[in-house]
Scaffold this motif. Structure first.
Motif, mmCIF file in Angstrom:
data_model
loop_
_atom_site.group_PDB
_atom_site.id
_atom_site.type_symbol
_atom_site.label_atom_id
_atom_site.label_comp_id
_atom_site.label_asym_id
_atom_site.label_seq_id
_atom_site.Cartn_x
_atom_site.Cartn_y
_atom_site.Cartn_z
ATOM 1 N N ALA A 186 53.292 52.243 50.301
ATOM 2 C CA ALA A 186 52.043 52.600 50.876
ATOM 3 C C ALA A 186 50.746 52.516 50.052
ATOM 4 C CB ALA A 186 52.266 54.372 51.509
ATOM 5 N N TRP A 187 51.091 52.915 48.820
ATOM 6 C CA TRP A 187 49.952 52.651 47.894
ATOM 7 C C TRP A 187 49.318 51.135 47.998
ATOM 8 C CZ3 TRP A 187 47.881 49.727 44.033
ATOM 9 C CH2 TRP A 187 46.728 50.350 43.331
ATOM 10 N N ARG A 188 50.172 50.265 48.101
ATOM 11 C CA ARG A 188 49.850 48.720 47.862
ATOM 12 C C ARG A 188 48.806 48.565 49.264
ATOM 13 N NH1 ARG A 188 48.486 46.536 44.117
ATOM 14 N NH2 ARG A 188 50.370 47.275 43.126
ATOM 15 N N THR A 189 49.410 48.809 50.233
ATOM 16 C CA THR A 189 49.015 48.906 51.863
ATOM 17 C C THR A 189 47.543 49.138 51.732
ATOM 18 O OG1 THR A 189 51.199 48.656 52.433
ATOM 19 C CG2 THR A 189 49.385 48.741 54.241
ATOM 20 N N VAL A 197 42.273 43.393 38.928
ATOM 21 C CA VAL A 197 42.319 44.656 39.797
ATOM 22 C C VAL A 197 43.719 45.297 39.434
ATOM 23 C CG1 VAL A 197 42.468 45.599 41.906
ATOM 24 C CG2 VAL A 197 40.706 43.765 41.334
ATOM 25 N N ASP A 198 43.713 46.585 39.517
ATOM 26 C CA ASP A 198 44.836 47.520 39.454
ATOM 27 C C ASP A 198 45.758 47.434 38.058
ATOM 28 O OD1 ASP A 198 48.005 47.425 41.334
ATOM 29 O OD2 ASP A 198 47.159 48.719 39.926
ATOM 30 N N ARG A 199 46.203 46.012 37.843
ATOM 31 C CA ARG A 199 47.091 46.085 36.653
ATOM 32 C C ARG A 199 46.378 45.109 35.511
ATOM 33 N NH1 ARG A 199 52.898 45.309 39.545
ATOM 34 N NH2 ARG A 199 52.885 47.346 40.676
ATOM 35 N N GLN A 200 46.790 45.175 34.208
ATOM 36 C CA GLN A 200 46.102 44.325 33.278
ATOM 37 C C GLN A 200 47.024 43.386 32.818
ATOM 38 O OE1 GLN A 200 43.520 46.356 30.839
ATOM 39 N NE2 GLN A 200 44.022 48.652 31.446
ATOM 40 N N ASP A 221 52.395 51.523 30.624
ATOM 41 C CA ASP A 221 51.530 52.620 30.572
ATOM 42 C C ASP A 221 52.080 53.917 30.851
ATOM 43 O OD1 ASP A 221 48.463 50.481 30.917
ATOM 44 O OD2 ASP A 221 49.912 50.752 29.208
ATOM 45 N N ARG A 222 52.615 53.934 31.894
ATOM 46 C CA ARG A 222 53.143 55.204 32.610
ATOM 47 C C ARG A 222 54.011 55.685 31.563
ATOM 48 N NH1 ARG A 222 52.832 54.140 39.218
ATOM 49 N NH2 ARG A 222 50.543 54.268 39.208
ATOM 50 N N ALA A 223 54.956 54.857 31.053
ATOM 51 C CA ALA A 223 56.226 55.070 30.188
ATOM 52 C C ALA A 223 55.710 55.663 28.963
ATOM 53 C CB ALA A 223 57.159 53.902 30.140
ATOM 54 N N ASP A 256 61.708 48.776 40.617
ATOM 55 C CA ASP A 256 60.678 47.826 41.076
ATOM 56 C C ASP A 256 59.850 48.256 42.282
ATOM 57 O OD1 ASP A 256 61.084 44.573 42.579
ATOM 58 O OD2 ASP A 256 59.800 45.512 41.343
ATOM 59 N N PHE A 257 59.359 49.654 42.286
ATOM 60 C CA PHE A 257 58.561 50.519 42.988
ATOM 61 C C PHE A 257 58.934 50.147 44.619
ATOM 62 C CE2 PHE A 257 55.741 51.582 40.000
ATOM 63 C CZ PHE A 257 55.092 50.520 39.289
ATOM 64 N N LEU A 258 60.279 50.414 44.830
ATOM 65 C CA LEU A 258 60.537 50.121 46.200
ATOM 66 C C LEU A 258 61.325 51.396 46.673
ATOM 67 C CD1 LEU A 258 62.045 46.465 46.031
ATOM 68 C CD2 LEU A 258 59.830 47.250 47.096
ATOM 69 N N HIS A 268 57.871 56.823 38.694
ATOM 70 C CA HIS A 268 56.721 55.874 38.451
ATOM 71 C C HIS A 268 56.231 55.800 39.901
ATOM 72 C CE1 HIS A 268 57.110 54.149 34.434
ATOM 73 N NE2 HIS A 268 57.944 55.194 34.250
ATOM 74 N N ASN A 269 56.772 55.767 41.009
ATOM 75 C CA ASN A 269 55.831 55.845 42.344
ATOM 76 C C ASN A 269 56.591 56.651 43.309
ATOM 77 O OD1 ASN A 269 57.662 53.910 43.309
ATOM 78 N ND2 ASN A 269 55.854 52.842 44.411
ATOM 79 N N ASP A 270 55.702 56.890 44.319
ATOM 80 C CA ASP A 270 56.286 57.705 45.493
ATOM 81 C C ASP A 270 57.376 57.045 46.293
ATOM 82 O OD1 ASP A 270 52.833 59.219 46.194
ATOM 83 O OD2 ASP A 270 54.826 59.867 44.730
ATOM 84 N N VAL A 286 54.627 59.416 40.959
ATOM 85 C CA VAL A 286 53.161 59.171 40.733
ATOM 86 C C VAL A 286 52.631 58.220 42.022
ATOM 87 C CG1 VAL A 286 51.726 57.867 39.545
ATOM 88 C CG2 VAL A 286 53.478 58.914 38.287
ATOM 89 N N ASP A 287 51.612 58.389 42.492
ATOM 90 C CA ASP A 287 50.893 57.710 43.406
ATOM 91 C C ASP A 287 50.052 58.715 44.447
ATOM 92 O OD1 ASP A 287 52.698 54.729 44.480
ATOM 93 O OD2 ASP A 287 50.913 55.238 42.870
ATOM 94 N N ALA A 288 50.619 59.747 45.097
ATOM 95 C CA ALA A 288 50.253 60.812 45.913
ATOM 96 C C ALA A 288 49.806 60.250 47.321
ATOM 97 C CB ALA A 288 48.921 61.413 45.269
HETATM 98 O O1 GYE Z 1 51.803 52.876 41.708
HETATM 99 C C1 GYE Z 1 53.003 51.449 43.234
HETATM 100 C C2 GYE Z 1 52.601 50.147 43.617
HETATM 101 O O2 GYE Z 1 50.281 48.931 40.440
HETATM 102 C C3 GYE Z 1 49.278 51.137 40.432
HETATM 103 O O3 GYE Z 1 52.220 49.477 42.238
HETATM 104 C C4 GYE Z 1 50.122 50.052 41.197
HETATM 105 C C5 GYE Z 1 51.515 50.542 41.612
HETATM 106 C C6 GYE Z 1 51.760 51.786 42.488
HETATM 107 O O4 GYE Z 1 53.705 49.330 43.970
HETATM 108 O O5 GYE Z 1 53.009 52.180 44.272
#
Ligand code: GYE
Length: 343
Positions: free
Chosen positions: A58-61, A132-135, A189-191, A213-215, A249-251, A276-278
């Motif tokens: 949902a975060w990505r969307t 954007v978002d990641r490095q 980073d979160r780790a 895998d954030f799924l 690491h994510n909702d 993480v995400d909210a």
């Molecule tokens: O936490 C997750 C998404 O890169 C910060 O990627 C983002 C992360 C986020 O899949 O929900």
């Protein structure tokens, strides 16, 4: 006679080849006119090539929506590509943006490595790039700047909550970690931020880290494996050891884990769960007492990104790093003050 036929055949081949070349030139010039025509036609309109990694959460969307909304508000044309979670698709997309001669390229690097070549091509084409978002791990001169979350601080926030929650506990606190996409900067980073803070007290032990895998589907599967292999209903166990805290690491993965906990009717009242995400669903789970803490990662990067795109297009230098503002939500909050999350 034979000579005459030969001559005619030769002439017709020449004519055919000439026609072919003519056709080719015609097509190429027509295309060039079109392309430059499109760019010229909208010359005052900036064109942003944006490569998104997919729609895994949902975060990505919401992140994608925020970028489209802000582009419309700023009258910026977007050429958008959804990479379906594949780096090779992102590389292809960025190369097509270079061919199209967009004004600025922005992309969410799904993983940290493997970008040097394509970014060198963008640089040679004179097209500035924003992460954007990641490095990424690449020569910093290959991109103008980064806009996104401070993953280190997100990890620290999660750990600080745990340290405070367990301040009166004497024995070991066994932590089970569900991490996101391997080799992504956000997972690194979160780790790291989390470990940095818990290392202050040896009672906090990470007993296992599993890649989800954030799924949501993976979160569900991971919890199901824990539950079916332990056959216990009084909590979550890893290889016979009781899990005192889950750091997810994510909702999406967290909500998947809650699916299995509910499906198997496992009691987790004394398992500390931090996510993480909210997104709204996890805030609802927090209010329902199913989670203890949710660290925000703000997906609304659109408005700031368009500001940076316009600055770059005007030849201005942008900051190397721009973090989005973020907060956290805990079981101790006054929930009546909460605003809808919008994702
Ligand atoms: O936490 C997750 C998404 O890169 C910060 O990627 C983002 C992360 C986020 O899949 O929900």
């Amino acid at each position: 006679m034979k000579a005459k036929i030969k001559k005619i055949r030769f002439l017709s081949i020449i004519i055919f080849l000439a026609a072919l070349i003519f056709l080719l030139i015609f097509i190429l010039t027509k295309n060039k006119n079109n392309t430059s025509h499109t760019k010229n036609e909208n010359s005052e309109k900036l064109i942003l090539g944006f490569s998104q990694i997919g729609s895994e959460s949902a975060w990505r969307t919401r992140n994608t929506q925020s970028i489209f909304e802000a582009a419309a508000e700023n009258d910026i044309q977007i050429i958008f590509d959804d990479a379906q979670q594949k780096q090779e698709n992102q590389l292809k997309a960025i190369r097509s943006f270079i061919v199209y001669q967009v004004d600025v390229i922005a992309f969410v690097p799904i993983v940290e490595d493997g970008w040097d070549n394509v970014l060198t091509e963008a640089k040679e084409a004179g097209i500035p790039v924003i992460l954007v978002d990641r490095q990424i791990n690449a020569d910093p001169s290959l991109y103008a700047g980064f806009l996104g979350e401070d993953g280190l601080e997100e990890g620290r926030r999660a750990a600080r909550f745990l340290l405070n929650k367990c301040r009166n506990r004497t024995g070991t606190v066994s932590i089970y970690e569900m991490s996101g996409t391997e080799n992504s900067s956000v997972v690194r980073d979160r780790a790291k931020g989390f470990r940095e803070v818990i290392s202050a007290d040896p009672k906090f032990q990470i007993i296992h880290s599993e890649d989800g895998d954030f799924l949501r589907s993976r979160g569900k599967e991971i919890a199901e494996n824990l539950i079916t292999s332990s056959r216990r209903k009084d909590g979550l166990y890893f290889e016979g050891q009781k899990i005192d805290a889950v750091y997810s690491h994510n909702d999406s993965m967290t909500l998947g884990m809650l699916d299995s906990i509910e499906n198997y009717n496992v009691y987790t009242g004394n398992t500390i769960i931090i996510s993480v995400d909210a997104e709204q669903k996890s805030i609802d789970a927090l209010q329902a007492g199913k989670l203890n803490c949710v660290v925000e990662c703000n997906p609304n990067l659109g408005p700031k990104l368009m500001e940076l795109v316009k600055d770059i297009a005007e030849g201005k230098t942008i900051p190397r790093v721009t973090y989005n503002s973020e907060t956290m939500f805990t079981e101790n909050d006054d929930f009546s003050t909460y605003e809808p999350r919008g994702y």
